[in-house]
Motif scaffolding. Structure first.
Motif: not given
Length: 345
Positions: A223-234
């Motif tokens: 649907a055009g909404w990518p997923t991101w992995y955010v390394v700063e959130s631990k």
């Protein structure tokens, strides 16, 4: 700052859930419009009363924390949906939904980092944390979507093939060292836009456990909404506290059910059958090679035979799993909840 709902799902782990609540509550202190819904997923062991008592004793602000009781245990997705659906239909719906495992403990700024990321990246639909064990060891929680190629790679488990098919392996290895887009994330610590959930739907409750995050992230991406992995959130993660997956003596039927539903729903029955054939053939080769080389199969007891019986209806006998030593039974798990110790993703 955007309105946030945190969903903390409990199934027969009230003491650990209350510890996760303590970490989550600290992590939302600087988010003015945030609240936590603890859902007891029909534990039927006194968890609901124990959670309510723990919230009272912890003196959490009632407008910030509430305990809800689901009337059925429909699995991970259904339990989270119970709180999400209720919140989205309320007069004051959240703009963001953050799901957190009962055995996951966010750092003080972990939740705020995800909120900030989604606020500053309006095109991103889902964001998840860098997850590590309580021993500090990173967990594999960033993945690619399963495919025929990934079934080939995981079935053979052969170094040269894995290198050739590295771009198709489900587990991104090594884990990303920087914030980046991925296909999907483990649901131990995942933040989603309410807008995305309204557009693509909530978790598919056909999945009892496993593959539900994969399916949701895929629908969002399409649907055009990518997923991101955010390394700063631990986030620290004990792993498998509710499912006991690292202690599996046999792979439960619901894992096979979820795999079958994922491939059939997203790619069709013919593709799913092809994936079964590819994995069965390549894993058969792996089993022969492992026996010749006297290697121990990393999968739970009887996995290959159970796979053949479930997916092809073959009357393959399986001997009872051997008893584990008492020391092994009492050992806590520190693994991630993505594959149940099963070599296939």
């Amino acid at each position: 700052m955007m309105k946030l709902l945190v969903v903390l799902l409990n199934y027969r782990t009230p003491d650990m859930t209350l510890k996760a609540l303590k970490s989550a509550y600290r992590a939302i202190e600087n988010i003015p419009d945030a609240r936590i819904d603890i859902v007891d997923n029909d534990s039927q062991d006194g968890s609901y009363d124990k959670l309510r008592a723990g919230v009272r004793e912890g003196r959490y602000a009632p407008e910030r924390v509430q305990v809800l009781a689901s009337d059925r245990n429909g699995g991970f997705g259904a339990g989270n949906n119970f709180a999400i659906r209720r919140a989205l239909a309320s007069e004051d719906p959240p703009e963001l939904v953050y799901i957190l495992n009962s055995d996951a403990f966010p750092a003080a700024d972990a939740v705020e980092v995800l909120v900030d990321f989604l606020e500053t990246h309006p095109h991103v639909g889902i964001a998840g944390s860098y997850i590590h064990g309580t021993d500090g060891v990173p967990h594999h929680t960033a993945f690619r979507f399963p495919s025929l190629w990934s079934e080939l790679e995981s079935g053979l488990a052969l170094g040269v093939v894995s290198k050739l098919l590295d771009a198709h392996r489900v587990a991104i290895d090594p884990m990303p060292s920087h914030t980046r887009e991925v296909d999907w994330l483990a649901g131990a610590s995942m933040m989603m836009r309410a807008e995305v959930l309204r557009e693509v739907g909530l978790f598919d409750e056909t999945f009892f456990l496993y593959f539900e995050e994969t399916d949701l992230c895929r629908r969002a991406k399409l649907a055009g909404w990518p997923t991101w992995y955010v390394v700063e959130s631990k986030v620290a993660h004990v792993g498998s506290a509710s499912t006991g997956m690292k202690q599996w003596r046999r792979v439960p039927t619901y894992w096979f059910d979820s795999r079958k539903h994922y491939f059939t729903k997203n790619h069709g029955a013919a593709y799913r059958r092809a994936a079964d054939v590819v994995f069965a053939a390549t894993h058969g080769v792996y089993k022969v090679r492992a026996r010749i080389q006297q290697k121990k199969d990393p999968n739970p007891h009887g996995f290959f035979r159970d796979f053949l019986r479930y997916n092809f209806g073959l009357p393959v006998p399986v001997k009872p799993a051997p008893e584990k030593p008492e020391a092994a039974k009492s050992t806590g798990s520190t693994g991630a909840d993505n594959d149940g110790g099963v070599k296939v993703a």
